[in-house]
Design a protein around this motif. Structure first.
Motif, PDB file in Angstrom:
ATOM      1  N   TYR A  99     -25.569  22.230  33.947  1.00 23.78           N
ATOM      2  CA  TYR A  99     -24.689  23.349  34.320  1.00 23.78           C
ATOM      3  C   TYR A  99     -23.259  23.058  33.868  1.00 23.78           C
ATOM      4  O   TYR A  99     -22.566  23.945  33.354  1.00 23.78           O
ATOM      5  CB  TYR A  99     -24.759  23.529  35.841  1.00 23.78           C
ATOM      6  N   TYR A 159     -18.363  25.870  37.958  1.00 22.09           N
ATOM      7  CA  TYR A 159     -18.698  27.098  38.684  1.00 22.09           C
ATOM      8  C   TYR A 159     -17.666  28.181  38.384  1.00 22.09           C
ATOM      9  O   TYR A 159     -18.011  29.341  38.129  1.00 22.09           O
ATOM     10  CB  TYR A 159     -18.758  26.812  40.185  1.00 22.09           C
ATOM     11  N   HIS A 198     -18.304  29.459  34.768  1.00 23.82           N
ATOM     12  CA  HIS A 198     -19.503  30.296  34.685  1.00 23.82           C
ATOM     13  C   HIS A 198     -19.284  31.635  35.381  1.00 23.82           C
ATOM     14  O   HIS A 198     -19.732  32.678  34.890  1.00 23.82           O
ATOM     15  CB  HIS A 198     -20.694  29.579  35.320  1.00 23.82           C
ATOM     16  N   ARG A 199     -18.606  31.627  36.520  1.00 26.46           N
ATOM     17  CA  ARG A 199     -18.386  32.876  37.250  1.00 26.46           C
ATOM     18  C   ARG A 199     -17.425  33.800  36.497  1.00 26.46           C
ATOM     19  O   ARG A 199     -17.582  35.025  36.520  1.00 26.46           O
ATOM     20  CB  ARG A 199     -17.847  32.564  38.653  1.00 26.46           C
ATOM     21  N   GLU A 250     -19.434  35.397  33.912  1.00 27.64           N
ATOM     22  CA  GLU A 250     -20.353  36.346  34.545  1.00 27.64           C
ATOM     23  C   GLU A 250     -19.643  37.668  34.855  1.00 27.64           C
ATOM     24  O   GLU A 250     -20.198  38.754  34.622  1.00 27.64           O
ATOM     25  CB  GLU A 250     -20.914  35.743  35.830  1.00 27.64           C
ATOM     26  N   THR A 264     -26.824  33.375  33.705  1.00 23.88           N
ATOM     27  CA  THR A 264     -26.418  32.304  34.621  1.00 23.88           C
ATOM     28  C   THR A 264     -26.361  32.764  36.072  1.00 23.88           C
ATOM     29  O   THR A 264     -25.920  32.005  36.932  1.00 23.88           O
ATOM     30  CB  THR A 264     -25.036  31.757  34.228  1.00 23.88           C
ATOM     31  N   ASN A 277     -25.639  30.262  39.049  1.00 25.60           N
ATOM     32  CA  ASN A 277     -24.383  30.341  39.791  1.00 25.60           C
ATOM     33  C   ASN A 277     -24.627  30.415  41.294  1.00 25.60           C
ATOM     34  O   ASN A 277     -23.865  29.837  42.081  1.00 25.60           O
ATOM     35  CB  ASN A 277     -23.578  31.559  39.335  1.00 25.60           C
ATOM     36  N   HIS A 303     -23.287  27.734  43.872  1.00 28.03           N
ATOM     37  CA  HIS A 303     -22.534  28.202  45.036  1.00 28.03           C
ATOM     38  C   HIS A 303     -23.004  27.471  46.296  1.00 28.03           C
ATOM     39  O   HIS A 303     -22.193  27.016  47.108  1.00 28.03           O
ATOM     40  CB  HIS A 303     -22.735  29.715  45.185  1.00 28.03           C
ATOM     41  N   ASP A 327     -14.549  32.133  44.012  1.00 28.33           N
ATOM     42  CA  ASP A 327     -14.886  33.519  43.662  1.00 28.33           C
ATOM     43  C   ASP A 327     -13.653  34.416  43.739  1.00 28.33           C
ATOM     44  O   ASP A 327     -13.467  35.314  42.902  1.00 28.33           O
ATOM     45  CB  ASP A 327     -15.967  34.059  44.606  1.00 28.33           C
TER      46      ASP A 327
END
Length: 211
Positions: free
Chosen positions: A56, A112, A115-116, A119, A138, A142, A146, A158
């Motif tokens: 990841y 994270y 990737h977010r 996304e 993903t 994710n 999380h 987030d």
């Protein structure tokens, strides 16, 4: 994008893990408390989860390079790149909230965020192009990350993502003539075939959610 520096930092974190085994010990403590929707193989669950975290994190430089390249082709690099730079800077210049986090444990939080961010930009692309920015799914990965990070801190990350996207991207960003030309190119069968080769990240790594 200075993803070469990210790759070097990730390599150093893997070397730290090889020396200390810090992440594997943390995951061993987390296993009994994972959300029941996270499905792991019966054998070597801890090892599978550790490999998931490593991969990841490893995906981030490629993810940012790919997102930036596609945005450049779409003619909206100037709108997308500042968002991607946030993820890059989070790796290279971690905020104070990350003090005390080292090795892969620290980079999981940073990965994270990256990737977010992608996304969320993907969601914008889907709305305007009926197609993702990049074709790597993903979403499930994710959700798993999380859970591993912890609800409270992951929610804070987030919030950073939503703030960044809301302030840097708007519907007007997708109303340019170059974007319209790119939209037409997306209908190409060769584009569709190429994107089918990208697997779901979580399935590829052997970790899934049972919803």
């Amino acid at each position: 994008m200075n993803t070469a520096a990210l790759r070097e930092q990730i390599q150093l974190a893997h070397q730290h893990e090889d020396r200390t085994g810090q992440l594997i010990r943390q995951l061993e403590q987390q296993l009994p408390h994972l959300h029941p929707t996270i499905r792991l193989p019966a054998q070597d669950a801890q090892g599978v989860l550790a490999r998931f975290v490593g991969a990841y994190i490893d995906h981030v430089p490629d993810l940012l390079d790919a997102a930036n390249a596609v945005a450049r082709e779409a003619g909206i690099e100037s709108q997308i790149k500042p968002v991607l730079k946030i993820a890059e800077d989070y790796f290279l210049h971690p905020p104070k909230i990350m003090e005390g986090h080292v090795g892969l444990d620290s980079l999981l939080d940073e990965a994270y965020l990256a990737h977010r961010l992608v996304e969320e930009v993907n969601d914008l692309y889907i709305r305007h192009f009926a197609q993702q920015l990049i074709p790597l799914d993903t979403t499930t990965a994710n959700l798993i990350a999380h859970q591993l990070i912890g609800e409270q801190f992951a929610n804070e990350l987030d919030a950073v993502v939503h703030h960044s996207v809301d302030n840097m991207l708007s519907d007007e960003s997708f109303a340019l003539e170059s974007v319209e030309q790119y939209r037409a190119a997306l209908a190409s069968p060769s584009t569709t075939d190429a994107w089918r080769r990208w697997p779901c990240l979580s399935q590829q790594l052997g970790v899934e959610l049972g919803l």
